[in-house]
Design an enzyme around this catalytic site. Structure first.
Site, PDB file in Angstrom:
ATOM      1  N   HIS A   1      19.965 -37.230   2.076  1.00 22.35           N
ATOM      2  CA  HIS A   1      18.996 -37.453   3.152  1.00 22.35           C
ATOM      3  C   HIS A   1      17.558 -37.164   2.686  1.00 22.35           C
ATOM      4  O   HIS A   1      16.672 -36.980   3.507  1.00 22.35           O
ATOM      5  CB  HIS A   1      19.356 -36.596   4.368  1.00 22.35           C
ATOM      6  CG  HIS A   1      20.708 -36.929   4.921  1.00 22.35           C
ATOM      7  ND1 HIS A   1      20.972 -38.108   5.566  1.00 22.35           N
ATOM      8  CD2 HIS A   1      21.882 -36.261   4.857  1.00 22.35           C
ATOM      9  CE1 HIS A   1      22.254 -38.155   5.904  1.00 22.35           C
ATOM     10  NE2 HIS A   1      22.830 -37.036   5.480  1.00 22.35           N
TER      11      HIS A   1
ATOM     12  N   CYS B   1       0.800  -1.228   0.000  1.00 24.53           N
ATOM     13  CA  CYS B   1       0.000   0.000   0.000  1.00 24.53           C
ATOM     14  C   CYS B   1       0.833   1.279   0.000  1.00 24.53           C
ATOM     15  O   CYS B   1       1.742   1.440   0.800  1.00 24.53           O
ATOM     16  CB  CYS B   1      -0.927   0.053   1.199  1.00 24.53           C
ATOM     17  SG  CYS B   1      -2.086  -1.292   1.302  1.00 24.53           S
TER      18      CYS B   1
ATOM     19  N   TRP C   1      -2.595  -3.058  -1.637  1.00 20.94           N
ATOM     20  CA  TRP C   1      -2.133  -4.460  -1.673  1.00 20.94           C
ATOM     21  C   TRP C   1      -3.078  -5.198  -0.743  1.00 20.94           C
ATOM     22  O   TRP C   1      -3.064  -4.984   0.466  1.00 20.94           O
ATOM     23  CB  TRP C   1      -0.693  -4.517  -1.188  1.00 20.94           C
ATOM     24  CG  TRP C   1      -0.020  -5.830  -1.393  1.00 20.94           C
ATOM     25  CD1 TRP C   1       0.582  -6.276  -2.534  1.00 20.94           C
ATOM     26  CD2 TRP C   1       0.153  -6.869  -0.418  1.00 20.94           C
ATOM     27  NE1 TRP C   1       1.109  -7.530  -2.324  1.00 20.94           N
ATOM     28  CE2 TRP C   1       0.868  -7.919  -1.042  1.00 20.94           C
ATOM     29  CE3 TRP C   1      -0.218  -7.024   0.915  1.00 20.94           C
ATOM     30  CZ2 TRP C   1       1.203  -9.094  -0.380  1.00 20.94           C
ATOM     31  CZ3 TRP C   1       0.120  -8.203   1.574  1.00 20.94           C
ATOM     32  CH2 TRP C   1       0.821  -9.216   0.925  1.00 20.94           C
TER      33      TRP C   1
ATOM     34  N   ARG D   1       6.210  -0.635  -4.581  1.00 17.00           N
ATOM     35  CA  ARG D   1       5.892  -1.236  -3.284  1.00 17.00           C
ATOM     36  C   ARG D   1       4.975  -2.455  -3.438  1.00 17.00           C
ATOM     37  O   ARG D   1       4.836  -3.235  -2.510  1.00 17.00           O
ATOM     38  CB  ARG D   1       5.202  -0.197  -2.383  1.00 17.00           C
ATOM     39  CG  ARG D   1       6.084   0.977  -2.038  1.00 17.00           C
ATOM     40  CD  ARG D   1       5.284   2.089  -1.404  1.00 17.00           C
ATOM     41  NE  ARG D   1       4.857   1.777  -0.062  1.00 17.00           N
ATOM     42  CZ  ARG D   1       5.557   2.021   1.034  1.00 17.00           C
ATOM     43  NH1 ARG D   1       6.744   2.583   0.939  1.00 17.00           N
ATOM     44  NH2 ARG D   1       5.083   1.729   2.224  1.00 17.00           N
TER      45      ARG D   1
ATOM     46  N   GLU E   1      10.722 -16.058  -6.742  1.00 21.52           N
ATOM     47  CA  GLU E   1       9.851 -14.876  -6.640  1.00 21.52           C
ATOM     48  C   GLU E   1       9.670 -14.155  -7.960  1.00 21.52           C
ATOM     49  O   GLU E   1       8.627 -13.564  -8.186  1.00 21.52           O
ATOM     50  CB  GLU E   1      10.272 -13.933  -5.506  1.00 21.52           C
ATOM     51  CG  GLU E   1      11.563 -13.221  -5.680  1.00 21.52           C
ATOM     52  CD  GLU E   1      11.935 -12.374  -4.466  1.00 21.52           C
ATOM     53  OE1 GLU E   1      11.049 -11.873  -3.779  1.00 21.52           O
ATOM     54  OE2 GLU E   1      13.144 -12.202  -4.235  1.00 21.52           O
TER      55      GLU E   1
ATOM     56  N   ASN F   1      -3.054   2.619   5.050  1.00 12.79           N
ATOM     57  CA  ASN F   1      -2.047   1.566   4.925  1.00 12.79           C
ATOM     58  C   ASN F   1      -1.921   0.926   6.303  1.00 12.79           C
ATOM     59  O   ASN F   1      -1.738   1.636   7.284  1.00 12.79           O
ATOM     60  CB  ASN F   1      -0.726   2.222   4.479  1.00 12.79           C
ATOM     61  CG  ASN F   1       0.415   1.224   4.372  1.00 12.79           C
ATOM     62  OD1 ASN F   1       0.215   0.028   4.511  1.00 12.79           O
ATOM     63  ND2 ASN F   1       1.609   1.743   4.112  1.00 12.79           N
TER      64      ASN F   1
HETATM   65  C1  F6R Z   1      13.075 -10.904  -1.415  1.00  7.47           C
HETATM   66  C2  F6R Z   1      12.714  -9.765  -0.582  1.00  7.47           C
HETATM   67  C3  F6R Z   1      12.050 -10.023   0.724  1.00  7.47           C
HETATM   68  C4  F6R Z   1      12.569  -9.040   1.777  1.00  7.47           C
HETATM   69  C5  F6R Z   1      11.770  -9.191   3.078  1.00  7.47           C
HETATM   70  C6  F6R Z   1      12.318  -8.305   4.174  1.00  7.47           C
HETATM   71  O1  F6R Z   1      13.718 -10.506  -2.576  1.00  7.47           O
HETATM   72  O2  F6R Z   1      12.926  -8.648  -0.962  1.00  7.47           O
HETATM   73  O3  F6R Z   1      12.221 -11.348   1.134  1.00  7.47           O
HETATM   74  O4  F6R Z   1      13.917  -9.299   1.986  1.00  7.47           O
HETATM   75  O5  F6R Z   1      10.437  -8.871   2.836  1.00  7.47           O
HETATM   76  O6  F6R Z   1      12.273  -6.982   3.800  1.00  7.47           O
HETATM   77  P1  F6R Z   1      13.168  -5.899   4.534  1.00  7.47           P
HETATM   78  O7  F6R Z   1      14.600  -6.215   4.219  1.00  7.47           O
HETATM   79  O8  F6R Z   1      12.742  -4.583   3.964  1.00  7.47           O
HETATM   80  O9  F6R Z   1      12.900  -6.018   5.996  1.00  7.47           O
END
Ligand code: F6R
Length: 608
Positions: free
Chosen positions: A504, A2, A72, A27, A488, A97
């Site tokens: 394993h 958001c 979002w 975002r 992703e 948000n």
């Molecule tokens: C993967 C990615 C996410 C962030 C996670 C933490 O590419 O970007 O896994 O690493 O959401 O986000 P931050 O680092 O902003 O706390």
């Protein structure tokens, strides 16, 4: 996750709102909308398409006061009726948000009071709640303040009313929001990048702040309701840093920015002859002298950085280190150790789970806290006693790249400072590591030169549905990171294993359709890794090996070798990350996915 933009001006604010939303697209969002107040009327436009679609739909909309939002979905599917702004009686509009936890009770009582809900969102209760108090004769500011006191949960909100053409109200608790200061015009946004075309003068709001913005000024009220001044700061963010330039995607741009991002992060250290705790803050020396272990809390990619650091911290600094997934730690009954240094790692500094984990650690009696973060004004930085800022610059692509490698550089500095303080680093070793850190940006640049070969390799993944990543030791978290990047942005199901774990269980998955990607640095575990690779080859698995120059792993039938330029010792995980980022990027291009905005994901995960 958001995005909010709002503006009060003497000109039509719709282009400002739309430009701001466009800049917040990174975002992550699934719908968008805006509301403007003009001549006593609220006009509201919403779309489940991209901001470009909202732009088309708002061609005939204009007004000097407005709020806008990218949503979002949390409560309710992505749809036009769930998109923000949410209106109450066509008189009050709200963008939000965060998550309101007591929305069901509020919704029930507002329904009894006669309010009709037209969406499934938690936000709509805020609009009706404010309206219910406003209708009792309170000012818009007071009605908002009273309503906020009834909410449980996290929010950043913007509020306008058609009977209040000279007022924009906003507030934050648990979700980011800042003010932009112009001349005779004021703005609100979730982050600075949204406001760069109109101002770089910003005020970072604190938890619980409520603000009334008018064309001739603004008033901030703190959580206790007292009017308060907050400093106006000039953002250092430049327009170029958030523009794509010659690159096809932000992710590609950010992968290529890594040499500079690392150089910036390491700047102060590389210019000096020795390492000092002061780079983490004035209280660092005393804090580090008092600790007996490290507890790292982070999510996703940032958690992988923590997992690499565990190897460094235990091996070089001789300090016990635990790494926990923040969303688990916050609810787990753990044994607190007030002598542990709690390290939170985050690109955004706003990740809700990491914030909650840090607060949980503090509530358990942890007093030593350090944030490694890319956003100086973020919540995590403010909540921590010590800090080291990565200077990666804005990261727009949802898949984290340069934030990760700069986090690793920062964590290596932490390791060296602690090793030194604990008498485990000779002067000679210190200057050798400083030399290696100075060399790091150019070493990364050499790995980036592999791009054309990796782009070619990626073609072999176009029809794949699964992939296995292998690594050992401090490169196992790099395998995890490679798998996360691939899944992703290309939506290929990918798993990572420490190579020794293959037999394993996961070996059962290996056949000719399962590409196995291996990180093969020239370290003490190389010969073990080679045996693990033989196990894969013997089962017909196709191997893709990123091998250091002197590993003697050769191309053969079913074995594709990407030769890494050099072995970087302890810094090797940083170099080995780069080809995996490039591989994920080029595989995503093959698959034709939305690289910078992968489905269902958001950049800054500000809700639980
Ligand atoms: C993967 C990615 C996410 C962030 C996670 C933490 O590419 O970007 O896994 O690493 O959401 O986000 P931050 O680092 O902003 O706390």
């Amino acid at each position: 996750m958001c995005g909010i933009v709002g503006a009060i001006a003497q000109r039509n604010v719709v282009p400002i709102l739309l430009e701001g939303l466009q800049r917040l697209e990174y975002r992550g969002y699934d719908s968008a909308g805006l509301a403007v107040v003009k001549e006593g009327q609220l006009q509201c436009v919403r779309s489940t398409g991209r901001v470009a679609d909202l732009r088309e739909r708002s061609a005939a909309t204009e007004g000097p006061l407005g709020i806008a939002h990218t949503r979002w979905a949390t409560h309710g599917v992505p749809s036009e009726r769930n998109a923000h702004p949410h209106l109450s009686n066509d008189r009050i509009a709200v963008v939000h948000n965060g998550i309101i936890e007591n929305y069901e009770e509020l919704r029930a009582s507002l329904t009894v009071a006669g309010y009709v809900f037209t969406s499934d969102t938690d936000t709509e209760v805020i609009a009706h709640l404010i309206h219910s108090h406003y209708a009792q004769g309170l000012s818009l500011l007071a009605a908002t303040q009273v309503s906020l006191s009834e909410l449980v949960g996290a929010y950043a909100i913007g509020v306008v009313a058609c009977d209040e053409p000279d007022r924009l109200i906003c507030a934050r608790r648990g979700s980011p929001l800042l003010l932009g200061v112009g001349i005779g015009e004021y703005f609100i946004a979730s982050d600075v990048s949204a406001l760069l075309p109109v101002t770089r003068q910003v005020v970072y709001l604190e938890e619980g702040d409520v603000v009334e913005l008018k064309r001739d000024g603004y008033r901030i009220f703190d959580a206790g309701g007292a009017q308060i001044e907050r400093p106006v700061q000039t953002s250092e963010l430049s327009n170029e840093s958030v523009e794509l330039g010659a690159y096809r995607h932000y992710m590609q741009k950010e992968i290529h920015e890594q040499p500079q991002a690392l150089a910036n992060t390491l700047e102060s250290v590389c210019n000096s002859q020795s390492l000092v705790p002061g780079i983490f803050g004035a209280e660092a020396a005393a804090t580090f002298a008092d600790i007996d272990s490290i507890l790292i809390l982070a999510c996703g990619t940032s958690n992988h950085a923590g997992q690499v650091a565990r190897y460094w911290l235990e091996e070089l600094a001789g300090i016990p280190c635990r790494v926990e997934v923040a969303s688990e730690y916050r609810y787990r009954v753990s044994v607190p150790n007030p002598k542990a240094l709690v390290v939170v790692i985050s690109q955004s500094g706003e990740t809700a789970d990491t914030q909650a984990a840090l607060n949980h650690a503090k509530a358990q009696g942890h007093v030593h806290t350090l944030a490694i973060c890319n956003v100086p004004e973020s919540a995590l930085v403010r909540l921590s006693k010590l800090r080291l800022l990565t200077r990666a610059g804005p990261e727009i692509g949802v898949a984290s790249t340069k934030a990760f490698t700069t986090q690793l550089a920062a964590l290596f500095l932490l390791t060296l400072v602690l090793a030194k303080q604990r008498g485990r680093l000779t002067e000679q070793q210190e200057s050798q590591y400083l030399h290696e850190l100075r060399h790091l940006p150019s070493a990364v640049q050499k790995v980036l030169d592999l791009e054309p070969q990796i782009a070619k390799l990626a073609e072999r993944f176009a029809d794949k549905h699964n992939a296995l990543f292998l690594g050992r030791g401090m490169h196992f978290p790099i395998a995890l990171e490679g798998a996360l990047k691939l899944k992703e942005i290309s939506y290929i199901h990918a798993e990572a294993y420490p190579a020794g774990e293959l037999k394993h269980g996961p070996l059962a998955l290996v056949d000719k359709d399962m590409p196995v990607i291996s990180v093969a640095p020239n370290d003490a575990l190389l010969e073990k890794l080679k045996s693990n690779l033989q196990e894969v080859r013997a089962r017909g698995g196709e191997l893709y090996v990123f091998a250091d120059a002197d590993t003697h792993i050769r191309e053969a039938d079913g074995i594709h070798v990407m030769q890494m330029p050099e072995h970087a010792g302890y810094l090797s995980p940083i170099l080995h990350t780069i080809p995996l980022q490039l591989l994920a990027y080029y595989v995503a291009l093959q698959k034709g996915t939305d690289v910078d905005k992968p489905r269902n994901l958001a950049k800054s995960v500000t809700v639980e």
